[in-house]
Design an enzyme around this catalytic site. Structure first.
Site, PDB file in Angstrom:
ATOM      1  N   LYS A  46      -6.768   8.023 -14.031  1.00 12.37           N
ATOM      2  CA  LYS A  46      -6.419   9.211 -13.105  1.00 12.37           C
ATOM      3  C   LYS A  46      -5.288   8.463 -12.135  1.00 12.37           C
ATOM      4  CE  LYS A  46     -10.507   8.363 -10.596  1.00 12.37           C
ATOM      5  NZ  LYS A  46     -11.991   9.102 -10.292  1.00 12.37           N
ATOM      6  N   ARG A 144     -20.556  16.920  -4.722  1.00 12.55           N
ATOM      7  CA  ARG A 144     -18.700  17.429  -4.707  1.00 12.55           C
ATOM      8  C   ARG A 144     -18.649  18.531  -5.457  1.00 12.55           C
ATOM      9  NH1 ARG A 144     -15.047  12.093  -6.447  1.00 12.55           N
ATOM     10  NH2 ARG A 144     -15.979  12.418  -8.532  1.00 12.55           N
ATOM     11  N   HIS A 174     -21.981  11.990 -11.259  1.00 11.56           N
ATOM     12  CA  HIS A 174     -21.283  11.010 -10.676  1.00 11.56           C
ATOM     13  C   HIS A 174     -22.203  10.333  -9.534  1.00 11.56           C
ATOM     14  CE1 HIS A 174     -17.687   8.492  -9.947  1.00 11.56           C
ATOM     15  NE2 HIS A 174     -17.540   9.037  -8.981  1.00 11.56           N
ATOM     16  N   ARG A 230     -17.707   5.689 -18.070  1.00 14.54           N
ATOM     17  CA  ARG A 230     -16.449   5.915 -17.446  1.00 14.54           C
ATOM     18  C   ARG A 230     -15.672   4.859 -16.445  1.00 14.54           C
ATOM     19  NH1 ARG A 230     -19.521  10.519 -15.992  1.00 14.54           N
ATOM     20  NH2 ARG A 230     -19.257   9.735 -13.884  1.00 14.54           N
ATOM     21  N   TYR A 275      10.361  -2.526  15.392  1.00 12.24           N
ATOM     22  CA  TYR A 275      10.060  -1.627  16.252  1.00 12.24           C
ATOM     23  C   TYR A 275       8.568  -1.993  17.274  1.00 12.24           C
ATOM     24  CZ  TYR A 275      12.210   1.776  13.032  1.00 12.24           C
ATOM     25  OH  TYR A 275      13.102   2.351  12.192  1.00 12.24           O
ATOM     26  N   CYS A 322       7.800  -1.589   8.900  1.00  9.06           N
ATOM     27  CA  CYS A 322       8.797  -0.444   8.912  1.00  9.06           C
ATOM     28  C   CYS A 322       8.596   0.396   7.561  1.00  9.06           C
ATOM     29  CB  CYS A 322      10.220  -0.783   8.776  1.00  9.06           C
ATOM     30  SG  CYS A 322      10.645  -1.903  10.304  1.00  9.06           S
ATOM     31  N   MET A 323       9.117   1.490   7.622  1.00  5.70           N
ATOM     32  CA  MET A 323       9.001   2.397   6.320  1.00  5.70           C
ATOM     33  C   MET A 323       9.495   1.667   4.960  1.00  5.70           C
ATOM     34  SD  MET A 323      10.450   6.396   5.575  1.00  5.70           S
ATOM     35  CE  MET A 323       9.379   6.990   6.922  1.00  5.70           C
ATOM     36  N   ASP A 324      10.552   1.063   5.307  1.00 10.66           N
ATOM     37  CA  ASP A 324      11.121   0.315   3.939  1.00 10.66           C
ATOM     38  C   ASP A 324      11.397  -1.108   4.034  1.00 10.66           C
ATOM     39  OD1 ASP A 324      11.788   3.208   3.539  1.00 10.66           O
ATOM     40  OD2 ASP A 324      13.167   2.846   5.178  1.00 10.66           O
TER      41      ASP A 324
HETATM   42  C1  LIG Z   1     -12.910   8.101 -10.760  1.00  9.47           C
HETATM   43  C2  LIG Z   1     -14.063   8.565 -11.515  1.00  9.47           C
HETATM   44  C3  LIG Z   1     -14.425   7.680 -11.978  1.00  9.47           C
HETATM   45  C4  LIG Z   1     -14.024   6.140 -12.169  1.00  9.47           C
HETATM   46  O1  LIG Z   1     -14.383   5.520 -10.774  1.00  9.47           O
HETATM   47  P1  LIG Z   1     -14.244   4.049 -10.678  1.00  9.47           P
HETATM   48  O2  LIG Z   1     -15.061   3.685  -9.475  1.00  9.47           O
HETATM   49  O3  LIG Z   1     -13.005   3.366 -10.254  1.00  9.47           O
HETATM   50  O4  LIG Z   1     -14.777   3.172 -11.797  1.00  9.47           O
HETATM   51  C5  LIG Z   1     -15.655   7.741 -12.963  1.00  9.47           C
HETATM   52  N1  LIG Z   1     -15.946   9.044 -12.845  1.00  9.47           N
HETATM   53  C6  LIG Z   1     -15.772  10.065 -12.201  1.00  9.47           C
HETATM   54  C7  LIG Z   1     -16.153  11.458 -12.154  1.00  9.47           C
HETATM   55  C8  LIG Z   1     -14.561   9.716 -11.302  1.00  9.47           C
HETATM   56  O5  LIG Z   1     -14.099  10.709 -10.603  1.00  9.47           O
END
Ligand SMILES: *Cc1c(COP(=O)(O)O)cnc(C)c1O
Length: 398
Positions: A46, A144, A174, A230, A275, A322-324
């Site tokens: 992700k 969540r 999770h 995961r 700045y 700065c921004m850039d």
């Molecule tokens: C982002 C996420 C993960 C991975 O998380 P890490 O801490 O980067 O390993 C696993 N499961 C769910 C549901 C997540 O949202």
């Protein structure tokens, strides 16, 4: 790797996130070995693979031990499909059931925790002559998304599982504090998850995979792997936290952020930089300018508090970022020239500035620093020390 290779002899923007595909491949091989062959690895890509480029990382992870992929939202999944990724793809966040046509067209697994969404999916799947694979989310303490551990949840899950054109591919939760040393609450979360598992069994509600461990879980809770994990941040070679680290696992950081110096000059004692005039030269000072700023994802909060690598040595960043652009004090470095490489995080010669160091200084976590490296920054992919691919998001060449 030198600046000429990285910038194609300065015909490309001299700011780049260097992504080490060899390191990413070896990380996944080590994760796969660590969890063992009876556990599926669902590689989390992700947030554009935590800024590393989802399409490229997905390929590397799948080639080196990952069984399937997960992303946060449906569009991220579609992006991967449009780039030819055919592995199982789970969307971890909420997907509205009314997006069924995309879900079906691209063969995506979604997370479900509401009957309405499931009903939409089943009806659309029936019309399309197919079925949709879903994962039920359980909220065991994260607060969540997902079903809470109670009988009302079981009733709804049962109702969904009776829908004719959805199939339960998974059931997951999770952890919210698996990255701290104290195991009490994570154990409590797993106890609630186990309650769910037992109740599903009693009600004859099948689910193919059970999963709850992210990166911290992979490192600290082998007893909670179930049959799938995961991993996210550890794939990219960063620690989940300072309490749960990858030390001893041989994982290597994958991304470094680099640029080339665009300007070098001496300023007099008393002159100020950037700045707000927040840096005043205490003596004649050699200032170099870098073409990178907070619009690239280099946090402004680091202003006057961080260091940058030049010629393998740490030098102070000075004045507001700065921004850039931003400036550094290179008084102590002899022979600094326009075009020399500066490393904002990563390794140069024998010195390293880690992402964790920048995260600590800005009061955030490594995940956020990595994700914030944005589309203005070209990604330069290297394999065994050679540039193998360049992704220019702005120039649409990926
Ligand atoms: C982002 C996420 C993960 C991975 O998380 P890490 O801490 O980067 O390993 C696993 N499961 C769910 C549901 C997540 O949202």
């Amino acid at each position: 790797m030198n600046v000429n290779e990285a910038t194609s002899h300065f015909t490309k923007r001299p700011v780049w996130a260097q992504i080490d595909l060899t390191a990413a491949a070896e990380n996944m091989q080590r994760i796969r070995k660590h969890v063992g062959n009876t556990v599926s690895v669902c590689a989390v890509v992700k947030g554009n693979a935590y800024g590393h480029g989802a399409v490229e990382m997905a390929g590397v992870f799948l080639d080196n031990g990952a069984d399937r992929l997960a992303v946060a939202c449906l569009d991220e999944a579609i992006e991967l499909r449009q780039h030819g990724i055919t592995a199982s793809l789970l969307v971890l966040g909420h997907t509205d059931g009314r997006r069924a046509s995309d879900i079906i067209q691209y063969d995506i697994e979604t997370t479900v925790f509401c009957y309405e969404d499931a009903k939409h999916l089943s009806e659309a799947a029936e019309k399309a002559g197919t079925s949709v694979r879903i994962h039920f989310a359980a909220d065991t303490g994260m607060g969540r998304i997902g079903y809470q551990a109670c009988e009302e949840s079981i009733r709804e899950i049962k109702k969904i599982s009776r829908l004719p054109f959805v199939a339960a591919e998974g059931f997951f939760t999770h952890f919210c504090v698996s990255d701290i040393k104290d195991k009490t609450f994570t154990q409590e979360q797993f106890r609630r998850f186990s309650w769910f598992r037992r109740r599903l069994e009693e009600e004859h509600i099948p689910a193919r995979h059970f999963h709850c461990c992210g990166s911290a879980g992979v490192l600290a809770y082998p007893e909670f792997y179930c049959d799938m994990v995961r991993p996210g941040i550890i794939q990219y070679g960063c620690d989940p936290s300072s309490e749960v680290t990858t030390e001893g696992y041989g994982l290597q950081s994958v991304m470094s952020l680099r640029c080339c110096i665009t300007h070098v000059k001496m300023i007099e004692k008393g002159s100020t930089v950037s700045y707000g005039r927040r840096f005043t030269a205490p003596k004649p000072t050699k200032i170099a300018t870098l073409p990178v700023g907070y619009a690239d994802g280099y946090p402004r909060r680091l202003s006057n508090q961080t260091e940058i690598l030049v010629h393998g040595r740490r030098v102070p960043q000075v004045g507001l970022i700065c921004m850039d652009q931003c400036m550094i004090d290179v008084t102590e470095i002899p022979d600094v020239c326009i075009g020399d490489e500066a490393v904002l995080f990563g390794k140069q010669e024998n010195e390293v500035i880690s992402v964790a160091e920048l995260a600590d200084k800005t009061g955030t976590i490594v995940h956020e620093i990595l994700c914030n490296i944005n589309r203005r920054v070209p990604r330069v992919y290297i394999k065994d020390g050679q540039v193998v691919k360049r992704v220019e998001y702005l120039l649409n060449k990926h």
